[in-house]
Write a protein that holds these residues in place. Structure first.
Motif, PDB file in Angstrom:
ATOM      1  N   ILE A 187      -3.053  -5.304  -3.141  1.00 13.76           N
ATOM      2  CA  ILE A 187      -2.473  -6.312  -4.395  1.00 13.76           C
ATOM      3  C   ILE A 187      -3.588  -7.432  -4.793  1.00 13.76           C
ATOM      4  CG2 ILE A 187      -0.707  -7.877  -5.168  1.00 13.76           C
ATOM      5  CD1 ILE A 187       1.222  -5.981  -3.532  1.00 13.76           C
ATOM      6  N   PRO A 188      -3.758  -7.684  -5.708  1.00  9.02           N
ATOM      7  CA  PRO A 188      -4.916  -8.553  -6.083  1.00  9.02           C
ATOM      8  C   PRO A 188      -4.381  -9.908  -6.207  1.00  9.02           C
ATOM      9  CG  PRO A 188      -4.526  -6.959  -8.053  1.00  9.02           C
ATOM     10  CD  PRO A 188      -3.718  -6.403  -7.012  1.00  9.02           C
ATOM     11  N   GLU A 189      -5.163 -10.653  -5.930  1.00  7.74           N
ATOM     12  CA  GLU A 189      -4.597 -12.209  -6.183  1.00  7.74           C
ATOM     13  C   GLU A 189      -4.176 -12.252  -7.470  1.00  7.74           C
ATOM     14  OE1 GLU A 189      -4.422 -15.059  -4.128  1.00  7.74           O
ATOM     15  OE2 GLU A 189      -5.380 -14.077  -2.364  1.00  7.74           O
ATOM     16  N   GLY A 190      -3.138 -13.438  -7.726  1.00  8.90           N
ATOM     17  CA  GLY A 190      -2.500 -13.529  -9.097  1.00  8.90           C
ATOM     18  C   GLY A 190      -1.604 -12.696  -9.377  1.00  8.90           C
ATOM     19  N   LEU A 191      -0.890 -11.830  -8.672  1.00 10.57           N
ATOM     20  CA  LEU A 191       0.097 -10.818  -8.742  1.00 10.57           C
ATOM     21  C   LEU A 191       1.288 -11.033  -7.906  1.00 10.57           C
ATOM     22  CD1 LEU A 191      -1.364  -7.419  -9.701  1.00 10.57           C
ATOM     23  CD2 LEU A 191      -0.064  -9.109 -11.283  1.00 10.57           C
ATOM     24  N   TYR A 192       2.448 -11.352  -8.056  1.00 15.10           N
ATOM     25  CA  TYR A 192       3.706 -11.351  -7.213  1.00 15.10           C
ATOM     26  C   TYR A 192       4.482 -10.266  -7.551  1.00 15.10           C
ATOM     27  CZ  TYR A 192       1.988 -16.353  -6.124  1.00 15.10           C
ATOM     28  OH  TYR A 192       1.140 -17.326  -5.721  1.00 15.10           O
ATOM     29  N   THR A 193       5.554  -9.973  -6.134  1.00 17.71           N
ATOM     30  CA  THR A 193       6.456  -8.939  -6.486  1.00 17.71           C
ATOM     31  C   THR A 193       7.737  -9.470  -7.566  1.00 17.71           C
ATOM     32  OG1 THR A 193       6.128  -8.460  -4.279  1.00 17.71           O
ATOM     33  CG2 THR A 193       8.109  -7.483  -5.312  1.00 17.71           C
ATOM     34  N   ASP A 194       7.965 -10.733  -7.313  1.00 19.30           N
ATOM     35  CA  ASP A 194       8.863 -11.457  -8.319  1.00 19.30           C
ATOM     36  C   ASP A 194       8.746 -12.840  -8.362  1.00 19.30           C
ATOM     37  OD1 ASP A 194      10.261 -11.951  -6.012  1.00 19.30           O
ATOM     38  OD2 ASP A 194      11.666  -9.974  -6.379  1.00 19.30           O
TER      39      ASP A 194
END
Lengths: 377, 95
Positions: A187-194
Motif C-alpha cells: 500500500i503506497p504512502e498517502g493511503l489509509y484503510t479508513d
C-alpha cells in the motif's frame, strides 16, 4: 396463622407422598422441566451478558469512522481527505487507520492486521493476540513469516502478546508498524484503510456527519451508535434464533405437561373422589394440587436456572460454542461477566412456573367440583 | 424427617444457591471493571469496532464495518457460504 402454616405443611406432606407413589413419572417430569428451564435460561443469560460486555467494551470505539466507497465497495482512502476535512467545527481529532485481513494457509485462519498501539513497533517486530499464539503455537521471541502481496516472505519477531483478558476484542489481532504494513500489503504512502474522527460534543455528531457527507460524497460514515446498535441487534437476533430452535422442544414439553396436568388419569380422578368422600373440601383438593404444581415447577426453575448459571459463567457456555464458532479457526477464550437483571429473571419465572401451575389447577377444579360418587365410578 | 421438612430444606438450599448466584454476579461485575480495563484501553488505542466472535469472513469478523449487502457481495443471488451468516441479522442501518 400457625394453623394455616401447619395445614400447608400437611398438604405438602400429602402431595409429596402422592408424587412419590408415581416416582418415575414425577422424576421424569422434573428432569424434562429442569432441562427446558436450563436451555431457556442459558440462552437468556448468555445473550444478555454478551450484549452487555459488547456495549461496555465498544463504548470506547471511535465516534465516527469514515470509509471511502468505490463502486459500492469499501476502498482505500487518500490521506489528503484529512486535509479536506480541514478544521471542521466540532471535530476534536482525526487520524487515518491502517488495517486489513491476512489469511494464514498454515492454520486456515484469518488474522486482522492493524497498525498502532501505545509504543512504536519496530519494523521487524509484531505483537499478536493470544488466539493466534494458540493456533500457531507461538510465544514471545518466536518468528512468524507472512507472505506479502507481491510474493515476498517477511519474517517478524514476536515482541509481545496482547493481554489475554482482552481476548474478546483482540484474539485474532496482529499489530505491526505502519511501514511494515505498507510493505506487506503493498500500500503506497498517502493511503489509509479508513479515517477515525472524534467529536468534542456528542450532540454535534449528526451535524458533523451531515457536513462530512456533503464535503466528501464518496464516503460512508459509520457512527459509534451504529456499531453498538449492530451488536445489540446481532445478539437479539441470535437469542431469537435460538429460541425459535428451542420452540419445538418447548412445545413438546407444553403438550407433555398439558397432557399430564389436564388429562387426569383414572387413578388420579379416583384419588380426588376418595379425598372428597373422606371429607376434603374442594378448596383443599385445589390447594393440594397447587402445591403439586408449585413443588415441581419451583424446583425445576431453581435447578434449571442454577445449572444454566454454572454453564454460562463457569463453563464458558461450552454447549453454545460450536454454534458460535461456526467455521472459524480462531475463537477467543473468554469468561463472561454475569449480568443478571430482575426483569430477565421475572420473565423466565413467569414463562416457566406460572403456566404449569395454571395448567394443573383448572382441570383439577373441574374434577373436584364433581360428585365424588360419580368420579369414583 | 417429615417429607415436608425435607422439601423445605431442599428448597432452602436451592434458594441459597440462587442468592449466591446473584451475589457472585455482583462480585464478578465489580472485578470485571478492572479486568475489562485492558480490553477497553485496547479498543480506545486501536479504534477497534468489533468483537472477535466470528473470524471466518470479513463481514462476520467486522459486521459493523462491512459493505452494504456484504452477505451477498459476490453476486446478488449468491448463496451464503458460512453458518454464521444464517444467524447474523443485517446491521440496524440496513433494515
Amino acid at each position: 396463622m400457625l394453623y394455616f402454616l401447619r395445614k400447608q405443611k400437611y398438604l405438602i406432606d400429602y402431595t409429596l407422598s402422592s408424587l412419590l407413589r408415581r416416582k418415575g413419572k414425577s422424576l421424569g417430569l422434573l428432569a424434562v422441566y429442569s432441562m427446558i428451564v436450563f436451555m431457556l435460561a442459558s440462552v437468556t443469560l448468555f445473550s444478555h451478558a454478551l450484549r452487555h460486555e459488547a456495549g461496555l467494551m465498544l463504548q470506547a470505539s471511535p465516534e465516527i469512522i469514515l470509509q471511502r466507497m468505490e463502486a459500492g465497495r469499501h476502498a482505500m482512502i487518500p490521506a489528503d481527505y484529512l486535509q479536506r476535512i480541514g478544521q471542521l467545527r466540532g471535530v476534536k481529532q482525526k487520524a487515518g487507520r491502517l488495517w486489513g485481513y491476512y489469511y494464514d494457509p498454515a492454520v486456515k485462519a484469518n488474522y486482522t492486521i492493524m497498525t498502532g498501539g501505545q509504543s512504536e513497533t519496530p519494523l521487524t517486530n509484531i505483537i499478536i493476540g493470544t488466539g493466534i499464539a494458540r493456533a500457531r503455537g507461538l510465544d514471545v521471541g518466536d518468528y512468524l513469516t507472512l507472505r506479502s502481496q507481491n510474493g515476498e516472505a517477511f519474517s517478524f519477531q514476536i515482541s509481545a502478546l496482547l493481554d489475554d483478558k482482552s481476548e474478546l476484542v483482540s484474539a485474532d489481532l496482529l499489530l505491526m508498524s505502519p511501514q511494515a504494513f505498507r510493505r506487506v500489503f503493498n500500500i503506497p504512502e498517502g493511503l489509509y484503510t479508513d479515517l477515525v474522527l472524534s467529536v468534542r460534543n456528542p450532540r454535534e455528531v449528526i451535524k458533523v456527519v451531515e457536513k462530512l457527507t456533503q464535503l466528501l460524497p464518496d464516503t460512508r460514515p459509520i457512527l459509534r451508535d451504529e456499531v453498538l446498535r449492530t451488536y445489540d441487534s446481532v445478539f437479539s437476533w441470535r437469542q431469537g434464533i435460538l429460541f425459535v430452535l428451542l420452540t419445538g422442544s418447548i412445545l413438546a414439553f407444553v403438550i407433555f405437561a398439558w397432557d399430564k396436568a389436564s388429562g387426569l388419569s383414572a387413578e388420579e380422578r379416583r384419588e380426588i373422589g376418595i379425598l372428597k368422600a373422606v371429607g376434603w373440601e374442594t378448596a383443599d383438593v385445589m390447594r393440594m394440587k397447587f402445591w403439586e404444581g408449585m413443588i415441581i415447577s419451583l424446583t425445576a426453575f431453581l435447578i434449571g436456572y442454577l445449572a444454566a448459571y454454572a454453564h454460562v459463567f463457569y463453563a464458558s457456555a461450552s454447549l453454545f460454542e460450536p454454534v458460535l464458532k461456526g467455521w472459524a479457526v480462531l475463537y477467543p477464550q473468554f469468561r463472561l461477566t454475569p449480568f443478571v437483571d430482575g426483569l430477565q429473571l421475572a420473565t423466565l419465572f413467569f414463562f416457566s412456573v406460572l403456566p404449569y401451575i395454571v395448567a394443573t389447577i383448572i382441570p383439577i377444579w373441574r374434577t373436584s367440583i364433581a360428585d365424588p360418587d360419580a368420579v369414583m365410578r | 424427617m417429615r417429607k415436608s421438612n425435607a422439601f423445605i430444606v431442599c428448597i432452602f438450599l436451592l434458594l441459597v444457591g440462587f442468592t449466591a448466584s446473584l451475589i457472585d454476579a455482583g462480585i464478578r461485575q465489580h472485578q470485571a471493571v478492572s479486568e475489562n480495563a485492558s480490553g477497553t484501553v485496547l479498543v480506545q488505542q486501536l479504534g477497534l469496532t468489533d468483537l472477535v466472535l466470528f473470524t471466518e469472513a470479513r463481514y462476520t469478523r467486522h459486521p459493523s464495518q462491512s459493505d452494504l449487502h456484504s452477505a451477498f457481495q459476490d453476486h446478488p443471488m449468491a448463496l451464503e457460504h458460512f453458518p454464521s451468516g444464517s444467524l447474523l441479522l443485517p446491521p440496524q442501518r440496513m433494515q
